[in-house]
Design an enzyme around this catalytic site. Structure first.
Site, PDB file in Angstrom:
ATOM      1  N   HIS A 180      -3.877   4.649   6.221  1.00  0.00           N
ATOM      2  CA  HIS A 180      -2.731   4.189   5.423  1.00  0.00           C
ATOM      3  C   HIS A 180      -1.427   4.640   6.065  1.00  0.00           C
ATOM      4  O   HIS A 180      -1.297   5.789   6.504  1.00  0.00           O
ATOM      5  CB  HIS A 180      -2.829   4.755   3.999  1.00  0.00           C
ATOM      6  N   ASP A 210       0.832  -1.206   0.000  1.00  0.00           N
ATOM      7  CA  ASP A 210       0.000   0.000   0.000  1.00  0.00           C
ATOM      8  C   ASP A 210       0.867   1.256   0.000  1.00  0.00           C
ATOM      9  O   ASP A 210       1.751   1.415   0.837  1.00  0.00           O
ATOM     10  CB  ASP A 210      -0.880  -0.047   1.257  1.00  0.00           C
TER      11      ASP A 210
END
Length: 561
Positions: A375, A201
């Protein structure tokens, strides 16, 4: 690090979505001719996608090999990772396709599939973190990760040519609400074993520092809720942010406010989360939307969808004064407890301005810490790469600036520059005996879903955009295909090209331009209506450019008299 010597064909990883944008996440991993699909997400349209409801990955390369799909592996329950699954199952057209995911993820999938009763029924498999899945030639290990939704996992694929780790979306929150942080120890064990290829990610890669713990949002939201003595409180959030909504519910209970869930997905997801014990609150305290008029506004807290300014969302309707059951105004508090998805800025600020115009106090991440990212930021990713120490790395899940920033992080933690591969949708990489190279690209693009229309395509969007920017001109001509020539008068109309009050003279001039063009045609050309159409378009295109400088969409209608 090296892979195992083997006679098996090389392992191919294909990226079908999620590289270069936020959403549409999808990849495939091919082992011994069998395909594992990792995530099947949607992208929500922005203002330039006129009339489009959803944007999907183009999985035509997978559809052509439907019988080779071994299983689908879902990392978590956000729609940008699971929302396109019904469309994929429809296109595979096979009963019993295995779909793996954690308990909450599969529960959200079941809720989505209820709206698709005619689909071939998949085989939904609930997995636990640290569980190993044996499916065909795939040996896959689930790794617990923390994200902005509970029950996220990464996947480690043990292949004949080496170990591939796909993180899904993750961050390194050390004190998450559910006390289930990213399992760094598990990733360290994989690193010790030797990760040949890491797919990770990248969404937060260009953000310096660390992501604050989710608990900081709860403290700040609680302060605003406690300070609001009068009026209604509205909290807008993603319907999947179970941990955030848990903190809102806890704060509301402390000040004696009863929750009102608003928005179809919010009502559905909160019911699922409570049933599975991911959410803890007194169900008897919930007030149904149609009953809000029976309560003092100071007794209620509305938990709503619409944090991205969606035109027909509950929050946008409140801001416009068009909601059937809820009215907001002077003295009310609105908290936008969510991120600002790139591309939605204009819609979100329009919603904020509408709410402010009605007298609401609006709190959002720009003025108060009421949101933290799901994130990992730069410092967390530096730590993560030092733990995993991949031999090869492909950044995924992010816009190009995120992918580049994540590639730089990999190099700073020891990866060889030539072992960091920045890819785009449609790219493939090949793993053979522990060595990763670029492979042949696959065909992919965006698939635009408009209502019941499966793929309206970029050409139709260009037409819509052109009509919106330059207007449309319609010209109706009746022709005699036998004797040749025009029958009756040519009719020219327009919408959006010139101001309605000034159109009479210019439309007469446009008609004359068509008349001149048709008068120059030979008799034989009138035998083919398509030829006449082309000449009408040419005449009107030249006329509008010379008279107005615009290029309206021209629709010629040629009838055979």
């Amino acid at each position: 690090m090296t892979g195992n010597d083997t006679d098996s064909p090389p392992v191919t990883v294909s990226f079908l979505g999620g590289l270069g944008e936020i959403g549409r996440n999808m990849a495939t991993i091919e082992v011994d001719g069998r395909l594992a699909v990792v995530d099947v997400g949607v992208l929500f349209p922005d203002a330039e996608h006129l009339g489009v409801d959803l944007i999907l990955p183009d999985w035509s390369s997978v559809k052509d090999r439907a019988d080779d799909v071994e299983a689908v592996f879902l990392t978590h329950g956000h729609l940008d990772h699971i929302g396109a699954l019904p469309y994929l199952l429809r296109d595979l057209d096979r009963e019993g396709v295995p779909v793996y995911g954690t308990q909450l993820t599969i529960a959200f999938v079941e809720a989505i599939l209820e709206e698709w009763p005619d689909l071939p029924e998949p085989r939904l498999e609930v997995i636990e973190p640290a569980e190993t899945i044996e499916q065909g030639p795939f040996t896959v290990e689930a790794v617990q990760v923390s994200h902005s939704i509970p029950d996220g996992v990464a996947y480690a694929f043990r292949t004949p040519h080496g170990l591939i780790v796909h993180t899904g979306d993750f961050k390194l929150d050390q004190t998450p609400i559910d006390n289930r942080p990213t399992d760094i120890a598990h990733f360290a064990r994989l690193g010790d074993e030797g990760v040949d290829l890491l797919l990770a990610d990248s969404t937060g890669a260009d953000v310096p520092g660390h992501v604050a713990t989710e608990r900081t949002v709860g403290r700040n939201v609680k302060e605003h809720i406690a300070a609001q003595k009068d009026g209604l409180i509205v909290v807008a959030s993603f319907a999947s942010h179970v941990h955030r909504i848990q903190q809102v519910l806890d704060a509301a209970a402390e000040v004696g406010r009863r929750p009102v869930f608003v928005g179809r997905s919010m009502v559905r997801n909160m019911g699922i989360a409570q049933e599975l014990e991911y959410l803890d609150f007194d169900h008897d305290s919930v007030v149904e939307l149609h009953e809000v008029d029976r309560y003092d506004r100071r007794q209620l807290i509305v938990i709503s969808t619409g944090s991205q300014g969606e035109p027909f969302s509950a929050l946008s309707l409140m801001g416009a004064g068009d909601h059937k059951h809820l009215e907001v105004g002077e003295g009310d508090l609105v908290i936008l407890a969510s991120s600002l998805i790139p591309g939605n800025e204009q819609a979100v600020y329009r919603s904020i301005n509408n709410l402010s115009r009605r007298g609401c106090k609006v709190v959002h991440k720009g003025v108060a810490p009421v949101h933290v990212s799901g994130h990992a930021s730069r410092e967390e990713l530096l730590l993560f790469h030092n733990v995993v120490e991949p031999e090869y790395f492909v950044p995924v899940h992010g816009e190009h600036r995120h992918l580049r920033a994540h590639g730089e992080i990999a190099e700073q933690t020891g990866a060889l520059p030539e072992h960091v591969l920045i890819c785009e949708d449609g790219d493939t990489v090949v793993l053979e005996d522990g060595v990763v190279t670029r492979g042949e690209p696959v065909t992919t693009s965006h698939v635009y879903i408009d209502g019941l229309l499966d793929d309206v395509g970029p050409a139709l969007l260009r037409d819509r955009r052109r009509i919106g920017e330059d207007g449309i001109c319609v010209c109706v001509v009746a022709v005699d295909t036998h004797d040749g020539g025009v029958v009756g008068d040519v009719v020219v109309t327009q919408k959006g090209v010139v101001f309605h009050g000034t159109e009479e003279d210019i439309l007469e001039q446009a008609k004359q331009a068509v008349d001149r063009e048709l008068a120059s045609l030979t008799r034989v050309k009138f035998q083919d209506p398509q030829v006449v159409q082309r000449h009408v378009v040419q005449a009107l295109g030249t006329f509008w450019r010379s008279e107005t400088g615009r290029r309206p969409f021209i629709l010629p209608v040629v009838r055979e008299a």
